[in-house]
Enzyme design. Sequence first.
Site, mmCIF file in Angstrom:
data_model
loop_
_atom_site.group_PDB
_atom_site.id
_atom_site.type_symbol
_atom_site.label_atom_id
_atom_site.label_comp_id
_atom_site.label_asym_id
_atom_site.label_seq_id
_atom_site.Cartn_x
_atom_site.Cartn_y
_atom_site.Cartn_z
ATOM 1 N N CYS A 293 20.404 7.704 28.317
ATOM 2 C CA CYS A 293 20.685 7.461 26.902
ATOM 3 C C CYS A 293 19.805 8.442 26.139
ATOM 4 O O CYS A 293 19.688 9.593 26.545
ATOM 5 C CB CYS A 293 20.456 6.003 26.523
ATOM 6 S SG CYS A 293 18.883 5.288 27.053
ATOM 7 N N LEU A 294 19.186 8.031 25.056
ATOM 8 C CA LEU A 294 18.297 8.948 24.344
ATOM 9 C C LEU A 294 16.889 8.902 24.929
ATOM 10 O O LEU A 294 16.360 9.896 25.402
ATOM 11 C CB LEU A 294 18.261 8.621 22.855
ATOM 12 C CG LEU A 294 17.345 9.506 22.009
ATOM 13 C CD1 LEU A 294 17.800 10.959 22.058
ATOM 14 C CD2 LEU A 294 17.309 9.030 20.567
#
Length: 381
Positions: A293-294
């Site tokens: 994800c981030l």
Amino acid sequence: MIDTLRPVPFASEMAISKTVAWLNEQLELGNERLLLMDCRPQELYESSHIESAINVAIPGIMLRRLQKGSLPVRALFTRGEDRDRFTRRCGTDTVVLYDESSSDWNENTGGESVLGLLLKKLKDEGCRAFYLEGGFSKFQAEFALHCETNLDGSCSSSSPPLPVLGLGGLRISSDSSSDIESDLDRDPNSATDSDGSPLSNSQPSFPVEILPFLYLGCAKDSTNLDVLEEFGIKYILNVTPNLPNLFENAGEFKYKQIPISDHWSQNLSQFFPEAISFIDEARGKNCGVLVHCLAGISRSVTVTVAYLMQKLNLSMNDAYDIVKMKKSNISPNFNFMGQLLDFERTLGLSSPCDNRVPTQQLYFTTPSNQNVYQVDSLQST
């Protein structure tokens, strides 16, 4: 790296430059037929750049294809809006490229550099392309008023630089979420343990191996070509709504994107089946798969835990402990944890609240635990 590239033929008519005084004059006049391309590392661009410039980066895999002529310049732009802007205007505008300090340009050797390669490619594509004498350093020193500077130091990172080819050690990604993602991803260093105490902020520099083919990481990991190659990663599961799949156009990787933000209102569990199927596809083809994800602590962790639950018939606690043992700073939001509990019930697995005495140890606390060896057995099934 750059020095090992085969020199690109560089005709004398290609060695065309513009002075910083000329560029300043064009900006003062408000010339709308001017397209500036910043060829420096992205973090330098984000820190300060000439007004209206767009950033272009060249990962190694794309550099080779660009050199062979099999990749158009527009494929180098990671942001869709920049790519569209370039495509619309490159045929009509004056294109000016700049790096940090190209002050000693030589037309006889210029073709050996990335800047020379880009100039040649732009010329081949019919663009009126030039380079800026002295680069950004000279322009900023003389005409700082036409430079946009970000005074927010939050974009700085203690992570090691990404080994991606380009001008001045060019890198293609930053872990800053200011321009890429404005949702609620948390800083990995702010993760807390179950008792609320902060976890160690020493997160791994590279993606973490959860299973022999399954790797958990953050956005920056997905941009590191050397690491992807080292671990045999050919599948990338992007659990964000808007982080770009940087190498999608190169054809070397298979991507799947799950458009979920790290927010209590998001239903990530609806994507569990297709995410699990994607991971299994990678495993079936003996390829590594990166789930990211981030920040690499919430959404990607949730998907990874769900995979372990279904494929190894583990309760949420068991699967969570395996992941946490490998990567201590994980911190899925409470809503995602609730979805994992629902998934546990759907799978008919033992609830952590069950009063029954389990036949095996419930938590994976040491590498010698027999259940950990069961995880490794998945490689041969």
